[in-house]
Design a protein around this motif. Structure first.
Motif, PDB file in Angstrom:
ATOM      1  N   LEU A 220       0.826  -1.209   0.000  1.00 23.28           N
ATOM      2  CA  LEU A 220       0.000   0.000   0.000  1.00 23.28           C
ATOM      3  C   LEU A 220       0.859   1.256   0.000  1.00 23.28           C
ATOM      4  CD1 LEU A 220      -2.720  -0.885   2.655  1.00 23.28           C
ATOM      5  CD2 LEU A 220      -2.991  -0.824   0.183  1.00 23.28           C
ATOM      6  N   SER A 221       0.393   2.265  -0.706  1.00 21.00           N
ATOM      7  CA  SER A 221       1.023   3.582  -0.629  1.00 21.00           C
ATOM      8  C   SER A 221       0.549   4.254   0.659  1.00 21.00           C
ATOM      9  CB  SER A 221       0.613   4.419  -1.839  1.00 21.00           C
ATOM     10  OG  SER A 221      -0.774   4.675  -1.785  1.00 21.00           O
ATOM     11  N   LYS A 222       1.114   5.419   0.945  1.00 22.20           N
ATOM     12  CA  LYS A 222       0.657   6.164   2.125  1.00 22.20           C
ATOM     13  C   LYS A 222      -0.814   6.558   1.976  1.00 22.20           C
ATOM     14  CE  LYS A 222       4.154   6.473   4.936  1.00 22.20           C
ATOM     15  NZ  LYS A 222       4.114   5.825   6.235  1.00 22.20           N
ATOM     16  N   GLY A 223      -1.224   6.888   0.758  1.00 21.79           N
ATOM     17  CA  GLY A 223      -2.632   7.216   0.519  1.00 21.79           C
ATOM     18  C   GLY A 223      -3.542   6.026   0.762  1.00 21.79           C
ATOM     19  N   GLY A 224      -3.084   4.844   0.329  1.00 18.28           N
ATOM     20  CA  GLY A 224      -3.855   3.621   0.563  1.00 18.28           C
ATOM     21  C   GLY A 224      -3.970   3.300   2.041  1.00 18.28           C
ATOM     22  N   LYS A 225      -2.860   3.491   2.765  1.00 23.47           N
ATOM     23  CA  LYS A 225      -2.892   3.266   4.223  1.00 23.47           C
ATOM     24  C   LYS A 225      -3.865   4.225   4.895  1.00 23.47           C
ATOM     25  CE  LYS A 225       1.772   1.710   5.274  1.00 23.47           C
ATOM     26  NZ  LYS A 225       2.946   2.036   6.076  1.00 23.47           N
ATOM     27  N   LYS A 226      -3.831   5.481   4.450  1.00 20.08           N
ATOM     28  CA  LYS A 226      -4.714   6.489   5.043  1.00 20.08           C
ATOM     29  C   LYS A 226      -6.177   6.096   4.857  1.00 20.08           C
ATOM     30  CE  LYS A 226      -6.078  11.271   4.502  1.00 20.08           C
ATOM     31  NZ  LYS A 226      -5.967  12.460   3.688  1.00 20.08           N
ATOM     32  N   ILE A 227      -6.530   5.645   3.666  1.00 18.78           N
ATOM     33  CA  ILE A 227      -7.906   5.233   3.392  1.00 18.78           C
ATOM     34  C   ILE A 227      -8.277   4.017   4.223  1.00 18.78           C
ATOM     35  CG2 ILE A 227      -9.415   4.264   1.610  1.00 18.78           C
ATOM     36  CD1 ILE A 227      -7.954   6.164  -0.357  1.00 18.78           C
TER      37      ILE A 227
END
Length: 156
Positions: A85-92
């Motif tokens: 996961l990217s940081k954006g994916g983790k955030k979501i």
């Protein structure tokens, strides 16, 4: 029984006495309990299960009673494979799954500070770790990560 009947008429919800159970407080004498159960026509005694995911009985330490929330969060967060996961994916993932998990319980009860600290810690660990086993280095204080988006934070 009249009160239960009035409730049914007012709410248009009929109480199913076969599915219902009764829970007595510690001040109700043991010899009175069978009489009350027969008058109300409820045979089962409850208090050990859960209703809508919340324990029926809140006796003892609230940290122990609500520890299942922390266990569920740990299971959910540990099940994620974060290395893909990217940081954006983790955030979501954190905002949709981890932050939503304790919301219902917290809308009904005030959770102990010890438990909320554990929940915050589990979410923080999941954000900073880079693979399934590493703990991760916390580059920014979690309090700053939880500030509003308009202040330049991620809004956790």
């Amino acid at each position: 029984m009249e009160i239960i009947g009035n409730y049914g008429k007012a709410s248009r919800h009929e109480v199913n006495l076969e599915k219902s159970s009764i829970m007595f407080g510690k001040n109700v004498p043991e010899d009175l309990r069978p009489q009350l159960k027969s008058v109300i026509d409820i045979s089962k005694e409850g208090g050990m299960g859960s209703y809508l995911g919340i324990p029926e009985s809140l006796q003892g330490s609230r940290t122990k009673v609500f520890s299942y929330v922390n266990d569920q969060l740990d299971d959910r967060v540990d099940g994620w494979s974060v290395k893909y996961l990217s940081k954006g994916g983790k955030k979501i993932m954190i905002k949709s799954a981890a932050l939503a998990l304790p919301t219902y319980v917290m809308s009904c009860f005030k959770l102990p500070q010890e438990l909320t600290s554990k929940l915050t810690s589990a979410i923080s660990r999941s954000w900073w770790r880079s693979n399934d086993k590493a703990r991760g280095l916390h580059w920014v204080a979690w309090d700053k990560m939880c500030d509003d988006k308009c202040e330049g934070s991620l809004g956790f």
